[in-house]
Scaffold this motif. Structure first.
Motif, PDB file in Angstrom:
ATOM      1  N   ARG A 106      26.700  12.589 -45.751  1.00  0.00           N
ATOM      2  CA  ARG A 106      28.105  12.894 -45.383  1.00  0.00           C
ATOM      3  C   ARG A 106      28.411  14.952 -45.150  1.00  0.00           C
ATOM      4  O   ARG A 106      29.010  16.148 -44.906  1.00  0.00           O
ATOM      5  N   GLU A 168       7.060  14.117 -49.420  1.00  0.00           N
ATOM      6  CA  GLU A 168       6.749  12.872 -50.934  1.00  0.00           C
ATOM      7  C   GLU A 168       6.427  13.730 -52.693  1.00  0.00           C
ATOM      8  O   GLU A 168       7.093  12.859 -53.405  1.00  0.00           O
ATOM      9  N   PHE A 169       6.667  15.345 -52.281  1.00  0.00           N
ATOM     10  CA  PHE A 169       6.483  15.539 -53.473  1.00  0.00           C
ATOM     11  C   PHE A 169       7.881  15.795 -53.999  1.00  0.00           C
ATOM     12  O   PHE A 169       7.854  15.619 -55.229  1.00  0.00           O
ATOM     13  N   ASP A 171       9.590  12.812 -53.924  1.00  0.00           N
ATOM     14  CA  ASP A 171       9.842  12.210 -54.181  1.00  0.00           C
ATOM     15  C   ASP A 171       8.994  11.986 -55.966  1.00  0.00           C
ATOM     16  O   ASP A 171       9.883  11.433 -57.078  1.00  0.00           O
ATOM     17  N   ALA A 172       7.792  12.665 -55.730  1.00  0.00           N
ATOM     18  CA  ALA A 172       7.547  12.376 -57.064  1.00  0.00           C
ATOM     19  C   ALA A 172       8.076  12.876 -58.199  1.00  0.00           C
ATOM     20  O   ALA A 172       7.794  12.177 -59.051  1.00  0.00           O
ATOM     21  N   ARG A 174      11.246  13.553 -58.629  1.00  0.00           N
ATOM     22  CA  ARG A 174      11.800  12.519 -58.764  1.00  0.00           C
ATOM     23  C   ARG A 174      11.898  11.605 -59.521  1.00  0.00           C
ATOM     24  O   ARG A 174      12.570  11.507 -60.795  1.00  0.00           O
ATOM     25  N   LEU A 175      11.116  10.886 -59.083  1.00  0.00           N
ATOM     26  CA  LEU A 175      10.191   9.841 -60.757  1.00  0.00           C
ATOM     27  C   LEU A 175       9.785  10.692 -62.071  1.00  0.00           C
ATOM     28  O   LEU A 175       9.621   9.862 -63.104  1.00  0.00           O
ATOM     29  N   ALA A 176       9.532  12.148 -61.296  1.00  0.00           N
ATOM     30  CA  ALA A 176       8.769  12.786 -63.355  1.00  0.00           C
ATOM     31  C   ALA A 176      10.263  12.969 -63.631  1.00  0.00           C
ATOM     32  O   ALA A 176      10.183  13.549 -64.785  1.00  0.00           O
ATOM     33  N   GLY A 177      11.797  12.653 -62.890  1.00  0.00           N
ATOM     34  CA  GLY A 177      12.518  12.879 -64.094  1.00  0.00           C
ATOM     35  C   GLY A 177      13.468  14.368 -63.652  1.00  0.00           C
ATOM     36  O   GLY A 177      14.384  14.354 -64.663  1.00  0.00           O
ATOM     37  N   LEU A 178      13.536  15.050 -62.340  1.00  0.00           N
ATOM     38  CA  LEU A 178      13.994  15.817 -62.136  1.00  0.00           C
ATOM     39  C   LEU A 178      15.569  15.796 -61.698  1.00  0.00           C
ATOM     40  O   LEU A 178      15.334  14.497 -60.450  1.00  0.00           O
ATOM     41  N   ARG A 182      17.843  20.960 -60.637  1.00  0.00           N
ATOM     42  CA  ARG A 182      16.248  21.070 -60.730  1.00  0.00           C
ATOM     43  C   ARG A 182      15.169  21.512 -59.751  1.00  0.00           C
ATOM     44  O   ARG A 182      14.375  21.448 -59.321  1.00  0.00           O
ATOM     45  N   SER A 186      13.128  24.492 -58.456  1.00  0.00           N
ATOM     46  CA  SER A 186      11.385  24.371 -58.318  1.00  0.00           C
ATOM     47  C   SER A 186      10.715  23.704 -57.632  1.00  0.00           C
ATOM     48  O   SER A 186       9.780  24.093 -57.359  1.00  0.00           O
ATOM     49  N   GLU A 187      11.371  23.217 -56.567  1.00  0.00           N
ATOM     50  CA  GLU A 187      10.268  22.455 -55.565  1.00  0.00           C
ATOM     51  C   GLU A 187      10.899  22.304 -53.878  1.00  0.00           C
ATOM     52  O   GLU A 187       9.915  22.922 -53.116  1.00  0.00           O
ATOM     53  N   PRO A 190      10.906  27.693 -53.593  1.00  0.00           N
ATOM     54  CA  PRO A 190       9.704  28.310 -53.026  1.00  0.00           C
ATOM     55  C   PRO A 190       9.341  27.871 -51.860  1.00  0.00           C
ATOM     56  O   PRO A 190       8.530  28.607 -51.638  1.00  0.00           O
ATOM     57  N   ASN A 191       9.387  26.747 -51.740  1.00  0.00           N
ATOM     58  CA  ASN A 191       8.563  26.671 -50.078  1.00  0.00           C
ATOM     59  C   ASN A 191       9.537  27.370 -48.706  1.00  0.00           C
ATOM     60  O   ASN A 191       8.790  27.362 -47.591  1.00  0.00           O
TER      61      ASN A 191
ATOM     62  N   LEU B  64      13.609   5.116 -55.214  1.00  0.00           N
ATOM     63  CA  LEU B  64      13.640   6.099 -54.737  1.00  0.00           C
ATOM     64  C   LEU B  64      14.855   5.556 -53.504  1.00  0.00           C
ATOM     65  O   LEU B  64      15.128   6.205 -52.887  1.00  0.00           O
ATOM     66  N   ALA B  85      15.003   8.560 -62.837  1.00  0.00           N
ATOM     67  CA  ALA B  85      14.509   9.231 -64.242  1.00  0.00           C
ATOM     68  C   ALA B  85      13.999   7.686 -65.416  1.00  0.00           C
ATOM     69  O   ALA B  85      13.675   8.140 -66.096  1.00  0.00           O
ATOM     70  N   PHE B  95       1.156   7.412 -54.039  1.00  0.00           N
ATOM     71  CA  PHE B  95       1.787   7.976 -52.568  1.00  0.00           C
ATOM     72  C   PHE B  95       0.551   7.983 -52.060  1.00  0.00           C
ATOM     73  O   PHE B  95      -1.090   7.712 -52.292  1.00  0.00           O
ATOM     74  N   SER B 100       0.351  15.897 -49.787  1.00  0.00           N
ATOM     75  CA  SER B 100       1.643  15.764 -48.992  1.00  0.00           C
ATOM     76  C   SER B 100       2.370  15.641 -50.787  1.00  0.00           C
ATOM     77  O   SER B 100       3.765  15.272 -50.833  1.00  0.00           O
ATOM     78  N   SER B 101       1.804  14.864 -51.395  1.00  0.00           N
ATOM     79  CA  SER B 101       2.770  14.490 -52.411  1.00  0.00           C
ATOM     80  C   SER B 101       2.074  15.757 -53.579  1.00  0.00           C
ATOM     81  O   SER B 101       3.205  15.160 -55.056  1.00  0.00           O
ATOM     82  N   ASN B 103       3.061  19.449 -54.868  1.00  0.00           N
ATOM     83  CA  ASN B 103       4.410  20.548 -54.044  1.00  0.00           C
ATOM     84  C   ASN B 103       3.118  21.502 -53.587  1.00  0.00           C
ATOM     85  O   ASN B 103       1.749  21.706 -54.701  1.00  0.00           O
ATOM     86  N   ARG B 105       2.729  24.753 -53.611  1.00  0.00           N
ATOM     87  CA  ARG B 105       3.595  26.284 -54.597  1.00  0.00           C
ATOM     88  C   ARG B 105       3.643  26.249 -55.720  1.00  0.00           C
ATOM     89  O   ARG B 105       3.749  27.515 -56.405  1.00  0.00           O
ATOM     90  N   PRO B 115       6.464  14.844 -65.960  1.00  0.00           N
ATOM     91  CA  PRO B 115       7.382  14.420 -66.196  1.00  0.00           C
ATOM     92  C   PRO B 115       7.105  13.851 -67.648  1.00  0.00           C
ATOM     93  O   PRO B 115       8.093  13.310 -68.709  1.00  0.00           O
ATOM     94  N   LEU B 119      10.751  14.189 -68.519  1.00  0.00           N
ATOM     95  CA  LEU B 119      11.180  12.097 -68.782  1.00  0.00           C
ATOM     96  C   LEU B 119      10.613  12.260 -70.873  1.00  0.00           C
ATOM     97  O   LEU B 119      11.256  10.799 -71.491  1.00  0.00           O
TER      98      LEU B 119
END
Lengths: 627, 319
Positions: A106, A168-169, A171-172, A174-178, A182, A186-187, A190-191, B64, B85, B95, B100-101, B103, B105, B115, B119
């Motif tokens: 939305r 996927e990075f 998602d990764a 997010r799983l790292a707690g960002l 952030r 940071s993800e 830069p891209n 996710l 988190a 993955f 592609s998992s 980044n 850069r 993490p 975390l």
């Protein structure tokens, strides 16, 4: 950064634009300390002095003000406003685009519909409306120009962000707690920055023009303050009598916008990864052939005979020997498997046969491919085109990529037939249905008018096979045709191929990485490693007792169904890069039985009993003993 | 034995074809209610063909995606399913596509530090020590830390992905097709590494793959997924050797095996049912050679067959 500048400088036009722009920038930066007349002092007795008159190098305007001085100060102002507008528009637009693209749903809908509404107005009308609401003045003109350009950035950046936000990075992260903030900073950012820079570099010139346009209409800078647009506006009434008053600011606008645009295009070309990877260079219709040695004579073995085939990729000053001397042959009605890991040269070998390797960068540097006594390497394009599909047909891995998404599959089949012989509409349709039946597509009469996206992966690959059969070829080259399919579908497709070769006497060259598939389908198999065949023989013999250590260890790596939980054999290390192949055996570094002789000279593919092996110390005995 | 991971009636429904006002026109049930237990220190394999819902299931397990219904328990505690988190410290994800998992850069060091910083809030020296420790256990050299992802081969990048998952100190790893993008020789290296890590750190794995032989080689138990439902679950050594569900048998017979002649295991050439318009009863009924009237009227649920196997079929196969 250095690489970027080198790339930019190589573009002559961009370089020229950059030099001119730097000169202009230098001049406007130095303006306050240059010995210039006061730009705003009027002297009506001295009005409309021509160019090169005393005390006024570029003459004076209708109020007798020094044009050179006004030009320098005006350029300074115009550039500052243009850059400021570009930065404001880029920042705001990028922020809006990133938020819309990242959150989606939305949020995205509401933001982007707002942006669309903004875009629905002609830009100059919108800018006029903004200035009319805020009142004339340079700062308000800046706001108007920036606001008008925000949608361009927002849409551009949103598109890029949507693509990145689903990577996927993210998602990764997010799983790292960002947190979301952030992740954006940071993800995503830069891209996205290169895209923002590209968009900015191509729009700054435009924004300077727009600012000048508003000033020209009297809505930007207010008298006596000079900017390029207001100078033009004031000179308008004297356009015929004293053209130099318009030409001076007009020339400056031309110079600035031209140089910025040339530089901007250069920046875009240097930064855009698609352009960098050569997406704009068109490959030739056939692979370039540059054979150094003598062309081997055909020995009459098999329907298709490949001798000493060498294909290289020449990228800048590097030479990648993707195929380094491959000998193969395939008989009528036979299925030859080529097995190897990624980078072993199996696909390049297959594509080289009919000159389908993209040139540049591909070059066939040696060997011969004899089809029925005729050398295909170096055959003229017309001849190859005539034979592609009719004598030798291909099936590729991804049928979704090889079928045209906008045409019905039936029409695509008819087109494949038509490129070799004329065929009427009704006859073509009947033939298309017959082909689909041959690959056992249920309900062929109906499915012939389906589009590729309406079919499942397995059905599409059957259409790919039907397409290959369209002109009754003698040889089908199948490059990993079942790799993208599910196992149950793979079994069906393999059965179809096997039946076809038995019923039609087709020769099949089957490229794969799967020993199970080879075992079920192929009569003979050639194992490739680092661009060469390391072992070749009957499938049964090789699978029972591999002689080359690479074959043996590769087979041990593959888990077989029915073995239960267990530890697998692994081959340590990686295959050598094909631009730095070692002397001697390419597998030496990973081989457990390596001797000093293995790293010297050329190791030939020699007959050892019933098969050919490229090894000085081949394995002996059966597979069970080897394990 | 305790349950490391417990799913109770977890399902996921995606809305499709949104209208202008954002109301969904229809829905696709990607995962039908699934109830599963994973024991401490166990590897549960999940196999299924494309579109069977295995990746959707995996993404729900790490937060996710939010499940439409059901609860997820880790070590006996129910999880708030909305905060990734929170999941991060308990359960991590490896993955499918290793490159592609990461980044493009960021340096590997930045990837690895994320993490630890977010975390666990470790400071720079702690992070340095922890990264060195993890890199040592996945056989990666520390000099890799200052390089960028594109400089690595698939196998190395996948080891970095595993290292990142380990950095979060989660006890459960969801491995979503971790080796299907890799060459067979590298695939074996990574599978062996996973086995070693499991022993060393006392991990629990959920291993998702479409490759039956790979799943069989690494798993203790295997669940077979078809059209969003578990149709059979049992011990790895039994499930393909003596399949009970006709679909499991079809899968096992379709896998190309050295020494078995090529046969078409399924004459009908059927495709997966349409998810927008799912058939009533058992989703496999249309393809099933044993189907009877009851199969397309009622939906079978998992029931115990023998000591260790559960099957969702009214007419399961005997030995």
């Amino acid at each position: 950064m250095r690489a970027f500048l080198v790339l930019l400088a190589r573009n002559r036009l961009a370089l020229a634009g950059g030099v001119v722009m730097s000169l202009v920038l230098l001049l406007v930066l130095l303006t306050p300390i240059l010995p210039l007349a006061d730009p705003d002092v009027t002297n009506t007795s001295n009005r409309f002095q021509p160019i090169f008159s005393d005390g006024a190098l570029l003459g004076t305007d209708h109020l007798g003000r020094d044009l050179l001085s006004r030009l320098m100060w005006g350029t300074r102002l115009s550039l500052a406003v243009g850059f400021a507008a570009a930065i404001v528009a880029a920042t705001l637009g990028a922020a809006i685009g990133i938020i819309a693209g990242f959150y989606g749903g939305r949020t995205d809908n509401i933001i982007m519909r707002g942006v669309d509404m903004l875009m629905a107005f002609p830009y100059i009308l919108l800018a006029l409306a903004i200035v009319a609401a805020l009142g004339p003045g340079l700062f308000n003109a800046l706001i108007a120009v920036a606001a008008v350009n925000v949608p361009f950035f927002a849409r551009n950046i949103r598109g890029i962000t949507v693509g990145i936000a689903h990577k996927e990075f993210v998602d990764a992260a997010r799983l790292a707690g960002l947190s979301n903030t952030r992740i954006i900073l940071s993800e995503i950012l830069p891209n996205v920055i290169p895209v923002i820079v590209i968009a900015m570099s191509t729009t700054i010139g435009w924004m300077i023009l727009e600012t000048a346009g508003l000033s020209f209409l009297g809505l930007g800078s207010q008298p006596p303050q000079a900017d390029l647009g207001s100078m033009l506006g004031e000179a308008r009434s004297a356009l015929i009598t004293n053209p130099h008053t318009s030409i001076v600011p007009g020339m400056m606008i031309l110079i600035i916008v031209m140089s910025i645009n040339l530089l901007g295009d250069g920046v875009r070309d240097a930064l855009d990864p698609r352009l960098k990877s050569g997406a704009l260079s068109r490959p030739m219709a056939t692979t370039k052939v540059d054979r150094k040695g003598a062309v081997p004579e055909p020995t009459g073995k098999g329907l298709l005979e490949v001798q000493g085939l060498e294909t290289q990729f020449h990228v800048k000053d590097r030479v990648y020997r993707a195929v380094g001397g491959v000998d193969l042959h395939v008989e009528k009605g036979e299925c030859l498997g080529i097995i190897g890991e990624s980078g072993s040269g199996k696909s390049v070998t297959a594509l080289s046969l009919m000159g389908l390797v993209a040139s540049p960068p591909g070059v066939i540097t040696g060997g011969a491919v004899h089809y029925d006594g005729e050398d295909l390497i170096g055959a003229p394009y017309r001849r190859l085109r005539d034979m592609r599909g009719r004598n030798v047909a291909y099936i590729f891995q991804d049928p979704l990529a090889t079928l045209h998404p906008l045409y019905r599959v039936g029409d695509q089949l008819i087109e494949a037939i038509r490129s070799h012989r004329p065929i009427g509409k009704a006859e073509g349709q009947a033939k298309a249905v017959e082909l689909l039946r041959a690959v056992r597509i249920p309900n062929a009469e109906k499915r012939v008018s389906d589009y590729p996206h309406e079919m499942s992966g397995g059905m599409r690959q059957r259409v790919g096979i039907a397409m290959a059969l369209a002109n009754d070829p003698d040889i089908i080259i199948a490059d990993e045709p079942t790799t993208a399919l599910d196992v149950t579908v793979q079994a069906q497709v393999l059965t179809i191929l096997d039946d076809l070769r038995r019923s039609r006497g087709l020769a099949i060259v089957f490229i794969t990485h799967d020993f199970g598939v080879v075992a079920q389908l192929c009569d003979r198999v050639a194992v490739m490693y680092a661009g060469r065949v390391v072992e070749e023989g009957s499938t049964k013999d090789i699978l029972q007792a591999p002689r080359h250590p690479y074959t043996a260890r590769l087979m041990a790596c593959v888990p077989e169904l029915g073995g239960g939980k267990r530890r697998l054999e692994a081959i340590t290390g990686l295959p050598p890069a094909v631009d730095r192949l070692p002397e001697g055996c390419a597998f030496a570094d990973r081989c457990l039985k390596v001797q000093t002789e293995c790293r010297r000279g050329k190791i030939p593919l020699d007959w050892q009993g019933d098969r050919k092996v490229r090894c000085l110390y081949p394995e002996q005995g059966t597979r069970e003993a080897a394990e | 034995m305790t349950h490391a991971l417990r799913l109770m009636d977890v399902s996921k429904t995606f809305p499709v074809g949104r209208s202008l006002l954002g109301r969904a026109k229809g829905s696709v049930k990607a995962v039908h209610p699934v109830t599963l237990d994973v024991q401490q220190n166990e590897t549960l394999g999940i196999v299924g063909e494309s579109g069977c819902g295995k990746s959707t299931l995996a993404r729900m397990l790490v937060g996710l995606l939010e499940p439409t219904t059901g609860t997820i328990e880790i070590d006996g505690e129910a999880l708030d399913t909305a905060d990734p988190a929170l999941f991060g410290r308990k359960i991590q994800y490896v993955f499918q596509d290793p490159i592609s998992s990461l980044n493009p850069r960021k340096t590997i060091r930045q990837v690895m530090e994320a993490p630890l910083k977010h975390l666990y809030g470790m400071d720079a020296t702690e992070r340095q020590a922890r990264i060195a420790e993890i890199f040592d256990s996945v056989n990666l050299r520390e000099e890799f830390l200052d390089r960028y992802p594109h400089e690595f081969s698939g196998g190395q990048a996948q080891r970095i992905g595993i290292a990142r998952a380990l950095a979060a100190k989660a006890r459960i790893l969801i491995l979503d097709e971790p080796v299907s993008a890799l060459d067979v020789s590298v695939q074996a290296q990574v599978l062996n590494l996973l086995a070693d890590l499991k022993r060393e750190f006392d991990l629990t794995y959920l291993f998702i793959s479409h490759d039956l032989a790979v799943v069989e080689a690494v798993s203790d138990r295997i669940a077979v997924l078809y059209f969003g439902s578990v149709v059979e679950i049992g011990r790895a050594e039994d499930i393909f050797a003596t399949p009970r569900h006709p679909y499991t048998r079809l899968l096992a017979q379709s896998a190309p095996v050295v020494g078995r002649p090529l046969t078409e295991p399924e004459a009908k050439g059927m495709e997966l049912p349409d998810p927008l318009n799912p058939p009533p009863g058992c989703a496999f009924a249309a393809r099933c050679p044993r189907a009877q009237a009851r199969c397309s009227a009622e939906t079978p649920h998992l029931s115990r067959q023998g000591e260790t196997t559960e099957v969702a079929c009214f007419f399961p196969l005997d030995e």
